[in-house]
Design a protein around this motif. Structure first.
Motif, PDB file in Angstrom:
ATOM      1  N   LEU A 230      29.219   4.130   5.769  1.00  0.00           N
ATOM      2  CA  LEU A 230      29.407   4.163   7.218  1.00  0.00           C
ATOM      3  C   LEU A 230      28.044   4.168   7.896  1.00  0.00           C
TER       4      LEU A 230
ATOM      5  N   MET B  81      25.976   5.055  11.388  1.00  0.00           N
ATOM      6  CA  MET B  81      26.065   5.968  12.527  1.00  0.00           C
ATOM      7  C   MET B  81      25.332   5.394  13.725  1.00  0.00           C
TER       8      MET B  81
ATOM      9  N   LEU C  84      30.860   5.983  14.346  1.00  0.00           N
ATOM     10  CA  LEU C  84      30.647   5.486  12.995  1.00  0.00           C
ATOM     11  C   LEU C  84      31.250   4.095  12.876  1.00  0.00           C
TER      12      LEU C  84
END
Length: 205
Positions: free
Chosen positions: A42, A44, A54
């Motif tokens: 993921l 950010m 995310l």
């Protein structure tokens, strides 16, 4: 981000750095009390107001994808540098072993985007992040015709962070002598990532 004050990251930038360096997370949901978890990378994003999103992708056909479409609330857990701290490194043999670590947990709300453009964005952003600085860095475009065959099997999503918890337990409350011996032990055992993390969190001025 609530944590015991001594273990709280000094700034939001510390959290951003950790997640960027260790993007492989565990996304956890519950379905009628039964847990389900999917490991996935993921990315950010933090806007000017500090709100966190995310960006990721999941298999289009997958029980967890189906569950998140119906129940978008989940937990995303990132683990940074971590390792066992052995009392064998210390002059004071009465000390107990412990585990030092960095962790960030995000309470998230997932929203899928089934468009081809969203998938392309998510895949390109992830690849660019992971390939950054590599010699002869690879790009999604290098796949050529294969991209059109593989991309439809995944679906992109953004997850709005509802709440966050970060804890960097990195020996901030150790006595100076013990601290130095722990760093020496990490260096001898070649645990460079944890050594670097502890040095960043050093309680010394």
């Amino acid at each position: 981000m609530n944590a015991h004050p001594v273990y709280k990251p000094a700034t939001p930038a510390d959290v951003d750095r950790m997640v960027a360096a260790h993007p492989f997370a565990l996304v956890i949901s519950a379905n009628a009390g039964v847990p389900i978890a999917t490991p996935l990378p993921l990315l950010m994003e933090r806007d000017g107001d500090g709100a966190i999103t995310l960006l990721g992708h999941m298999p289009r056909v997958h029980p967890h994808t189906d569950l998140l479409r119906a129940q978008p609330r989940a937990l995303a857990v990132f683990t940074g540098a971590h390792g066992y701290i052995s009392p064998s490194w210390l002059s004071d043999r009465t000390q107990a072993p412990t585990w030092n670590y960095e962790t960030v947990q995000f309470d998230i709300e997932v929203e899928f985007d089934d468009s081809d453009a969203a998938t392309e964005l998510a895949l390109n952003r992830l690849v660019d992040h992971m390939e950054q600085g590599r010699p002869q860095a690879w790009s999604v475009a290098d796949m050529g015709a294969r991209y059109a065959k593989l991309a439809p099997h995944v679906v992109a999503f953004r997850a709005r962070v509802v709440d966050a918890y970060a804890k960097f337990k990195l020996g901030q409350n150790e006595r100076p002598g013990d601290w130095a011996e722990i760093l020496a032990g990490l260096e001898r055992t070649r645990q460079q990532a944890l050594l670097d993390a502890m040095q960043r969190a050093s309680p010394s001025p």
